[in-house]
Design an enzyme around this catalytic site. Sequence first.
Site, PDB file in Angstrom:
ATOM      1  N   GLU A  38      31.912  47.073  39.035  1.00  0.00           N
ATOM      2  CA  GLU A  38      31.288  45.754  38.947  1.00  0.00           C
ATOM      3  C   GLU A  38      29.790  45.930  38.805  1.00  0.00           C
ATOM      4  O   GLU A  38      29.194  46.734  39.520  1.00  0.00           O
ATOM      5  CB  GLU A  38      31.535  44.900  40.206  1.00  0.00           C
ATOM      6  CG  GLU A  38      32.928  44.389  40.417  1.00  0.00           C
ATOM      7  CD  GLU A  38      33.013  43.506  41.677  1.00  0.00           C
ATOM      8  OE1 GLU A  38      31.951  43.089  42.191  1.00  0.00           O
ATOM      9  OE2 GLU A  38      34.130  43.246  42.148  1.00  0.00           O
ATOM     10  N   GLU A  47      32.918  31.031  38.559  1.00  0.00           N
ATOM     11  CA  GLU A  47      34.089  30.625  39.339  1.00  0.00           C
ATOM     12  C   GLU A  47      33.661  29.580  40.377  1.00  0.00           C
ATOM     13  O   GLU A  47      33.046  29.908  41.395  1.00  0.00           O
ATOM     14  CB  GLU A  47      34.710  31.851  40.020  1.00  0.00           C
ATOM     15  CG  GLU A  47      35.191  32.906  39.035  1.00  0.00           C
ATOM     16  CD  GLU A  47      35.625  34.187  39.726  1.00  0.00           C
ATOM     17  OE1 GLU A  47      36.719  34.205  40.328  1.00  0.00           O
ATOM     18  OE2 GLU A  47      34.852  35.163  39.665  1.00  0.00           O
ATOM     19  N   LYS A  71      34.635  29.913  44.278  1.00  0.00           N
ATOM     20  CA  LYS A  71      34.344  31.142  45.000  1.00  0.00           C
ATOM     21  C   LYS A  71      33.470  30.847  46.202  1.00  0.00           C
ATOM     22  O   LYS A  71      32.533  30.035  46.139  1.00  0.00           O
ATOM     23  CB  LYS A  71      33.641  32.139  44.076  1.00  0.00           C
ATOM     24  CG  LYS A  71      33.623  33.556  44.604  1.00  0.00           C
ATOM     25  CD  LYS A  71      33.175  34.529  43.524  1.00  0.00           C
ATOM     26  CE  LYS A  71      33.287  35.946  44.033  1.00  0.00           C
ATOM     27  NZ  LYS A  71      32.834  36.925  43.021  1.00  0.00           N
ATOM     28  N   GLU A 118      26.942  33.473  43.841  1.00  0.00           N
ATOM     29  CA  GLU A 118      28.298  34.037  43.799  1.00  0.00           C
ATOM     30  C   GLU A 118      29.184  33.304  42.793  1.00  0.00           C
ATOM     31  O   GLU A 118      30.123  33.884  42.241  1.00  0.00           O
ATOM     32  CB  GLU A 118      28.937  33.966  45.184  1.00  0.00           C
ATOM     33  CG  GLU A 118      28.345  34.923  46.209  1.00  0.00           C
ATOM     34  CD  GLU A 118      28.644  36.373  45.876  1.00  0.00           C
ATOM     35  OE1 GLU A 118      29.673  36.648  45.244  1.00  0.00           O
ATOM     36  OE2 GLU A 118      27.827  37.241  46.233  1.00  0.00           O
TER      37      GLU A 118
END
Length: 483
Positions: free
Chosen positions: A264, A318, A321, A327
Site C-alpha cells: 500500500e 470509500e 471507512k 482515510e
Amino acid sequence: MAPASVLVLLFLAILSPFPNVSAVGVNYGTLGNNLPSPKKVAQLLQSTLIDKVKIYDTNPEILGAFSNTGIDLIVAVENYHVANISTDTSAADEWLTNRVIPFIPATSIVAIAVGNEYLTTDPDHLKPNALIQAMQNLHAVLVQRGLDRKIKVTTPHSMAVLASSFPPSASTFATTLMPVMTSIVGFLADTGAPFMVNAYPYFAYRDNPGMVDLEYALLGNASGVRDPKGYVYSNMLDAQVDAVRSAIIALGFGNRTVEMTISESGWPSKGESGDDAATPENAKTYNTRLIERAQSNKGTPMSPKKSIEIFVFALFNENKKEGGVSERNFGMFNGDGSKVYEVDLSCQFCSSNGGTLGFGEKMSSGVRGPSVWCVAKPHADEKVLQAVLDFCCGPGGVDCREIYESGDCFAPDKLHAHASYAMNVYYQIHGRNYWNCDFKGTGLVTFSDPSKNSRIFPSHFPALKCVLVLVKTSVINRAGPAG
C-alpha cells in the site's frame, strides 16, 4: 522454405516482446455504499496498465468478476479469521476450499495476504504467533493441492513494526516483535513469497511538516537525505523500503533472497481542516510518480538492482471507512466512477476498441480482446512442448478441458495446436508479460492475430481460433479446476 518476408516477421516478433516494464497494482477497497459493481470495475481495469489487484477479503462477486481478465488478484484473510486458521491445517483447508478453490483457475489468484497490519492493529488482543501459524497452515494446504507454485502466502505490515526507520541502514524491528518477525521472514525466504509493507510518506509529512520536505515526501527529486553508510535518498519511500531491508538483514537474513512489495502507498486528496498536505494536486503528483516508480524497474539505494512491486492505495474513495477524513479520500476515483484528479492509467498494449477510461463513460460495444498473443514456435521440440502442455494444464495451471477429446477445441488433435491453446490461455491470464511466453524457448509473442494471418501461422494452429474467440468473449476457463 518460408518466404524471406515471413522469416523477417517471425524474427521481429521474437525480438519485439513487451518493453521491460514492471507491474502496477492497485488496492480495491469496498467500504462504500456508492461504488460501481465489481463487474464494471473489472471491465475498466482491463483497459488500463493495472495488472494486479489486491482486495481485503475473498468477496465472491469480485473474484467472479475478475475471471478471465488477465488481471492477477491478491486475496486476504481478514484479521478476525487468522486465529481460527492458525489452529490446524484442516481449518486452513476449509477456508481455502470455501473461499478460493471455486474460483481458480478462471480467476488468477496469485497470493493470499494473511491479515492486514496484523501485528500492529490490536496488539493487546491479537496473538502474534497465530499469524505465522496461519501462514504456515495455508501454505501446507496449498502444497497438498499442488497450488504453492501459483499462490504465495504472505502478510502486509505497517511501518510500525520497526523500532525506528531512520537512518535506514540502522533500522531494526521492534524488540517485542523480533521473534515472530524472524519466523515470518524465514517463512517468506523458504517459500519465495514477498515481504509486504504498507508505506505512506504522507503521514510522516502530515505529522511533521516542519521537519520533512514536501518534495521528499512526494517522491520528487529532492536534494537528498544522506544515510551514515553513504546511501543518498531523493525520496522518503525509498528510505522506508530500505529501512525494512535493514531490519530483515539485522535478523540474519542478509544472505537470503526476500523480495519486497509495497502493498500500500498513496496520498489523500482531502483531509481534516488544517491538513494542508491532503489536496488533489498533491495526490495527483504522488500517485503519478508512484505509478512511474512502479514501472521503472528501479531499485533503492541499498539494492539498486532489485525492482519493487507496488500497489497504489487506492482505487476508490470509500465513504463508509472509519477514521478521519483523509482515510475516506485516498481513491483515484470517486464512488460514482468519476476521476478525483487526472492520473494516467492508459495501457499501450491493451485493446479497448475505442473505449475511454472512466466508469461513467460509454465503452464500445465491440469485442474487447488482447492485442498480443502467445503461440508455440512452428518447429519447437515436441518433447519440450509436451512438458509445457503438462505444466500449463497441471495443478495450479489453466483450464484445458476445451482441448480434451470431448472439448470444443480438441480438433485438430495435434500437439502444436493444443500447446498453443494452453500457452496462450496461460499468457493471457497472467497479464501478458513477455516472460510468461518463454516456455523454455518454445513460445512466441506476436502482435499479429494468429487466427487471421495464415501466411505467418501455418495450418497446425487452427485451435488458436478457438482460444482467441474464448479470450475475446471472456469465457476462458469458464468453471472448474484445471487438469
